[in-house]
Write an enzyme that holds these catalytic residues in place. Structure first.
Site, PDB file in Angstrom:
ATOM      1  N   GLY A   1       3.152   1.553  -1.495  1.00  0.00           N
ATOM      2  CA  GLY A   1       3.934   1.308  -2.959  1.00  0.00           C
ATOM      3  C   GLY A   1       5.536   0.755  -3.004  1.00  0.00           C
ATOM      4  O   GLY A   1       5.686   0.015  -1.872  1.00  0.00           O
TER       5      GLY A   1
ATOM      6  N   GLU B   1      -8.748   5.192  10.022  1.00  0.00           N
ATOM      7  CA  GLU B   1      -7.189   5.397  10.003  1.00  0.00           C
ATOM      8  C   GLU B   1      -6.701   6.473  10.681  1.00  0.00           C
ATOM      9  O   GLU B   1      -7.502   7.715  10.663  1.00  0.00           O
ATOM     10  CB  GLU B   1      -6.519   5.651   8.535  1.00  0.00           C
ATOM     11  CG  GLU B   1      -4.859   5.921   8.696  1.00  0.00           C
ATOM     12  CD  GLU B   1      -4.371   5.560   7.204  1.00  0.00           C
ATOM     13  OE1 GLU B   1      -4.868   4.793   6.398  1.00  0.00           O
ATOM     14  OE2 GLU B   1      -3.220   6.441   7.149  1.00  0.00           O
TER      15      GLU B   1
ATOM     16  N   ASP C   1     -11.114   0.982  -0.728  1.00  0.00           N
ATOM     17  CA  ASP C   1      -9.926   1.306   0.199  1.00  0.00           C
ATOM     18  C   ASP C   1      -9.459   2.716  -0.008  1.00  0.00           C
ATOM     19  O   ASP C   1      -9.490   3.577  -1.003  1.00  0.00           O
ATOM     20  CB  ASP C   1      -8.671   0.657  -0.486  1.00  0.00           C
ATOM     21  CG  ASP C   1      -7.574   0.470   0.688  1.00  0.00           C
ATOM     22  OD1 ASP C   1      -7.845   0.312   1.903  1.00  0.00           O
ATOM     23  OD2 ASP C   1      -6.305   0.192   0.067  1.00  0.00           O
TER      24      ASP C   1
ATOM     25  N   GLY D   1       0.457  -0.954   3.468  1.00  0.00           N
ATOM     26  CA  GLY D   1       1.598  -0.875   2.897  1.00  0.00           C
ATOM     27  C   GLY D   1       2.500  -2.096   3.137  1.00  0.00           C
ATOM     28  O   GLY D   1       4.033  -1.901   3.446  1.00  0.00           O
TER      29      GLY D   1
ATOM     30  N   THR E   1       0.865  -3.619  -4.060  1.00  0.00           N
ATOM     31  CA  THR E   1       1.878  -3.488  -5.270  1.00  0.00           C
ATOM     32  C   THR E   1       2.772  -4.834  -5.620  1.00  0.00           C
ATOM     33  O   THR E   1       3.125  -5.243  -6.716  1.00  0.00           O
ATOM     34  CB  THR E   1       2.999  -2.425  -4.551  1.00  0.00           C
ATOM     35  OG1 THR E   1       2.437  -1.255  -4.190  1.00  0.00           O
ATOM     36  CG2 THR E   1       4.248  -2.204  -5.519  1.00  0.00           C
TER      37      THR E   1
HETATM   38  P1  13P Z   1       1.253  -1.922  -0.797  1.00  0.00           P
HETATM   39  O1  13P Z   1       0.888  -1.561  -2.084  1.00  0.00           O
HETATM   40  O2  13P Z   1       2.501  -1.024  -0.473  1.00  0.00           O
HETATM   41  O3  13P Z   1       1.071  -3.123  -0.541  1.00  0.00           O
HETATM   42  O4  13P Z   1       0.059  -1.089   0.131  1.00  0.00           O
HETATM   43  C1  13P Z   1      -1.308  -1.502  -0.143  1.00  0.00           C
HETATM   44  C2  13P Z   1      -1.914  -0.629   0.855  1.00  0.00           C
HETATM   45  O5  13P Z   1      -1.868  -0.472   2.183  1.00  0.00           O
HETATM   46  C3  13P Z   1      -3.576  -0.365   0.413  1.00  0.00           C
HETATM   47  O6  13P Z   1      -4.104   0.168   1.156  1.00  0.00           O
END
Ligand code: 13P
Length: 306
Positions: free
Chosen positions: A179, A134, A82, A210, A234
């Site tokens: 996050g 991205e 990632d 996210g 997260t």
């Molecule tokens: P979150 O930790 O906010 O869920 O985001 C994860 C993410 O997009 C990893 O690429």
């Protein structure tokens, strides 16, 4: 069944649902997530971030474990480096049995992002692996980056980016961020932006980063608008941490194995909720997993650091 993100996500576009992509940094999380996917008969994607691996979760240990779980699981499972942008890490993913990588050139100027992503895509495809790029930039939730619409993906640029780079999946910036959001804040996702990108790229899997803390209604609507991969990291980490915190507070002498099994269940339960939120429940049967993934001893990604 071990396979690539491209293999899994093609079906998600065709049948209009999203696949959960989440991280495991130990055996309990990996097993909890695979058992949630198996119970729900859903495909699943494991993400290992560059920094996560530097800090703790070594791919040399985790990828073979996830691949073993995948061999026995009745559902398609992919792994994905990632936010790879360090040539060393990309090379590392080629050596360590990842099935896919996400190359993140989102902070580069547009033309440079295209150039680098295209070069990485060629190398990744020659390995039989899948690649996500991205465009626009998904920032940090605590910094409220999701509110900055200047970071959002431009639909016309997305069309050119997809065509020229050859990526198998495109991460779009539409209002979420990585996050924990500030307390009480729920992101405003631009569903119109997702729909616009979807109508320009009808066959391209779209990824929402996210996912944590974004709210069930937002996630469901984002998937309806055209999202096919939802990254959630997260929230699962918080679920594991909170379980350990609460359980050790109420049962300080709990046997360690019991504690670890309980954490595995807590992670599995939450992963299952995300699977049903994204509509991937029951979808594993429609996917024919292909595995032509190669692992090389050495591979040169020429000029990427220029
Ligand atoms: P979150 O930790 O906010 O869920 O985001 C994860 C993410 O997009 C990893 O690429």
């Amino acid at each position: 069944m071990y396979t690539t993100i491209s293999n899994i996500l093609k079906d998600a576009v065709r049948r209009k649902y999203a696949v959960v992509a989440c991280s495991a940094i130990n055996m309990e999380m990996a097993r909890g997530i695979v058992s949630a996917a198996s119970r729900a008969n859903a495909p699943i994607i494991f993400l290992l971030g560059q920094n996560m691996m530097r800090q703790h979760a070594k791919a040399e240990l985790l990828i073979p474990m996830i691949r073993t779980l995948a061999e026995y699981a009745p559902v398609p499972i992919a792994t994905c480096l990632d936010h790879g942008n360090d040539p060393e890490r990309i090379l590392y993913s080629f050596r360590n049995g990842f099935s896919s990588i996400m190359y993140d050139g989102s902070l580069l100027p547009f033309e440079k992002n295209i150039e680098n992503t295209k070069r990485v895509a060629e190398a990744v495809h020659s390995m039989g692996m899948g690649i996500e790029g991205e465009l626009g930039h998904v920032g940090i939730a605590a910094a409220c980056d999701g509110r900055d619409s200047s970071l959002y993906t431009d639909p016309a640029d997305a069309e050119r980016f997809a065509m020229e780079t050859g990526v198998d999946c495109l991460a779009v910036a539409v209002g979420t961020a990585h996050g924990e959001y500030p307390k009480g804040y729920v992101p405003h996702i631009s569903f119109e932006r997702i729909s616009e990108i979807r109508s320009r790229l009808p066959e391209m899997p779209l990824a929402l980063h996210g996912g944590s803390g974004s709210g069930e209604e937002n996630i469901i609507k984002a998937v309806e608008a055209g999202i096919n991969k939802v990254n959630v990291v997260t929230d699962l980490f918080i679920a594991a941490r909170n379980y350990l915190r609460d359980e050790t507070a109420s049962h300080p002498d709990i046997p360690y194995i019991e504690l670890m099994s309980g954490m595995e269940k807590a992670v599995s339960l939450l992963a299952g909720k995300w699977i049903s939120m994204t509509g991937s429940e029951g979808k594993a049967d429609g996917i024919r997993p292909v595995n032509r993934i190669r692992t090389l001893e050495s591979f040169e990604v020429v000029g990427l650091s220029e």
